[in-house]
Design an enzyme around this catalytic site. Structure first.
Site, short mmCIF file in Angstrom:
data_model
loop_
_atom_site.label_atom_id
_atom_site.label_comp_id
_atom_site.label_asym_id
_atom_site.label_seq_id
_atom_site.Cartn_x
_atom_site.Cartn_y
_atom_site.Cartn_z
N CYS A 74 16.05 3.83 -23.40
CA CYS A 74 17.24 3.18 -23.96
C CYS A 74 16.79 2.09 -24.91
O CYS A 74 16.02 1.20 -24.52
CB CYS A 74 18.06 2.59 -22.82
SG CYS A 74 19.48 1.64 -23.40
N ASN A 75 17.26 2.16 -26.15
CA ASN A 75 16.87 1.15 -27.14
C ASN A 75 17.44 -0.21 -26.82
O ASN A 75 16.76 -1.22 -26.97
CB ASN A 75 17.35 1.58 -28.53
CG ASN A 75 16.59 2.79 -29.03
OD1 ASN A 75 15.61 2.65 -29.74
ND2 ASN A 75 17.03 3.97 -28.62
N CYS A 188 19.16 4.84 -31.09
CA CYS A 188 19.92 4.90 -29.84
C CYS A 188 19.71 6.31 -29.32
O CYS A 188 19.80 7.29 -30.09
CB CYS A 188 21.40 4.64 -30.09
SG CYS A 188 22.46 4.99 -28.66
N1 DGL Z 1 21.39 4.99 -25.11
C1 DGL Z 1 21.51 3.58 -25.36
C2 DGL Z 1 20.48 3.12 -26.41
O1 DGL Z 1 19.54 3.82 -26.70
C3 DGL Z 1 22.82 3.09 -25.89
C4 DGL Z 1 24.08 3.54 -25.36
C5 DGL Z 1 24.86 2.39 -24.79
O2 DGL Z 1 25.53 1.67 -25.56
O3 DGL Z 1 24.76 2.21 -23.58
O4 DGL Z 1 20.62 2.03 -26.93
#
Ligand code: DGL
Length: 270
Positions: A74-75, A188
């Site tokens: 997760c970024n 993301c």
């Molecule tokens: N999958 C998450 C990321 O890579 C972001 C999604 C979220 O807002 O939770 O940042």
């Protein structure tokens, strides 16, 4: 050596499954334990303090269950809490692999005109993590970051492929086109699902960089160095812990994972 222990992976929900997908394809003999914090989705609009709290609690849960490596897929969590989670891992003797750095390296090395775009959540853009990671590579680059507050939520909520998503993606492409980027980091882990839309709107010549391949390669390197790489013909197992509703996670997640998920997920309180 910790043979038999799985690799722990986590994200705010289903997005990190795009990373797990590449890991399952590239490292078929490994076992994986994935924690989807869908009960606290989205991360992308949370404050850095909230994200640090969530990431620390989840890392402690996975370390407590026994994992040989932690992967932050997760970024937003990496940008806010990457360093803290590395420190927690180090205390437990468990290596930590994260997104952000690997994508930045790939983008800096493949961009021809030096104009790199980053499409990410507001939390990731506000952290400046990609700017720092790209600056650290020592190549003069013009970086255009676009914060997309609603893209991950509409992808997660589904249906992923409809006019609403298409129009949202179109809006975010506008500043990237104006900036003339030739390389776009999908900052993301939800965004690989809309890669075809992005490619269509930005044009075939723009390279899209996602985390999956780079993370799978980083895991392989680190496990090999430590002598803990699972090899051989046997297929590894993969299981899921979910802080939100299990059925919804399974239904939406199967699209992201592109492998069966039903019967492998259980609910957990973190
Ligand atoms: N999958 C998450 C990321 O890579 C972001 C999604 C979220 O807002 O939770 O940042």
């Amino acid at each position: 050596m910790r043979p038999g222990l799985p690799i722990g992976v986590f994200d705010s929900g289903v997005g990190g499954l795009t990373v797990l997908h590449e890991c399952l394809v590239s490292l078929p003999a490994e076992d994986f334990l994935y924690l989807g914090d869908s009960g606290h989705f989205p991360y992308g609009t949370k404050s850095a303090d909230e994200l640090r709290e969530r990431a620390a609690a989840i890392a402690a849960e996975l370390l407590g269950r026994g994992v040989k490596m932690l992967v932050i897929a997760c970024n937003s969590a990496t940008a806010a809490a990457g360093e803290e989670i590395r420190a927690l891992g180090a205390q437990a003797g468990v290596p930590v692999v994260t997104v952000v750095g690997p994508e930045a390296e790939i983008a800096a090395s493949i961009s021809g005109n030096g104009r790199v775009g980053v499409l990410a959540t507001p939390a990731t853009v506000a952290s400046g993590a990609y700017h720092r990671a790209l600056d650290a590579l020592g190549r003069p680059l013009t970086v255009t970051e676009v914060a997309a507050p609603d893209l991950a939520p509409i992808i997660q909520q589904g249906p992923t492929f409809d006019e609403e998503v298409l129009n949202t993606v179109r809006g975010y492409c506008q500043p990237l086109r104006e900036a003339g980027v030739d390389t776009l980091i999908l900052g993301c882990t939800h965004y690989p699902l809309v890669a075809p839309m992005l490619q269509r709107m930005l044009g075939r010549d723009v390279s899209l960089v996602t985390a999956g391949h780079a993370i799978a390669a980083a895991i392989q390197r680190e496990m090999a160095i430590r002598g803990e790489l699972a090899e051989g013909q046997a297929e590894g197992d993969y299981r899921f812990l979910v802080t939100g509703e299990v059925d919804a996670f399974v239904e939406v997640g199967t699209r992201f994972l592109q492998l069966p998920l039903a019967g492998r997920a259980e609910r957990v309180e973190v």
